[in-house]
Design an enzyme around this catalytic site. Sequence first.
Site: not given
Length: 224
Positions: A145, A169, A190-191
């Site tokens: 993140d 994995k 905005r994405k």
Amino acid sequence: MLRSCTAALRTLRALRGRREGASPAARDPVLARRWFSTEKVIPKDHALPNPSWSKDLRLLFDQFMKKCEDGSWERLPSYKNSKLVKEQLSQAQLFTRGYEDGLGFEYVIFYNDDEKRTVCLFQGGPYLQGVPGFLHGGAIATMIDATVGMCAAIPGGIVMTANLNINFKRPIPLCSVVVINSQLDKIEGRKLFLSCNVRSVDEKILYSEATGLFIKLDTEKSLT
């Protein structure tokens, strides 16, 4: 998961024991020294080598610092605190910098503007254990993140995570070093859409893959 807005803004600008009734200085000896000192306080950049870094982490760091010499890559500084938080949040600090050196998240992020990529060199300390001997899945999710979020924040400004999809994995051995690669794939309004993978130092082992969607925030509007 939410990306810390204040921490992201601090990095962007770099690129471009509480006792009731006591004063802040009385509660915090370090703050007291700052108030009564004429010396300028320089915040510690945690994205620099410290004695807890392994040989692998130091070697990778040196390799990427070499890449920075021609301007294609840039090392991103990382600080524990931000001056941008409100007074009542003065004790707030970046989640990934809340441990003593070597115990938690040891990492440095590099950014390539032309390729819109970030690379995070990450060493997970003993306080991040999940299954005995291996890194907790939440710890690597946090670093994914952080890495993907920084890749989105540099071109997008202040962003927050809207979606983060991770496929684990293989488990990551505790205290080992991994390389987290993140790529900005596309921007739609905005994405911001990004992809990421986590590999061993020699790139032979794929530990995780992820995709993320981040939303650029309107700083004129309240987040609540």
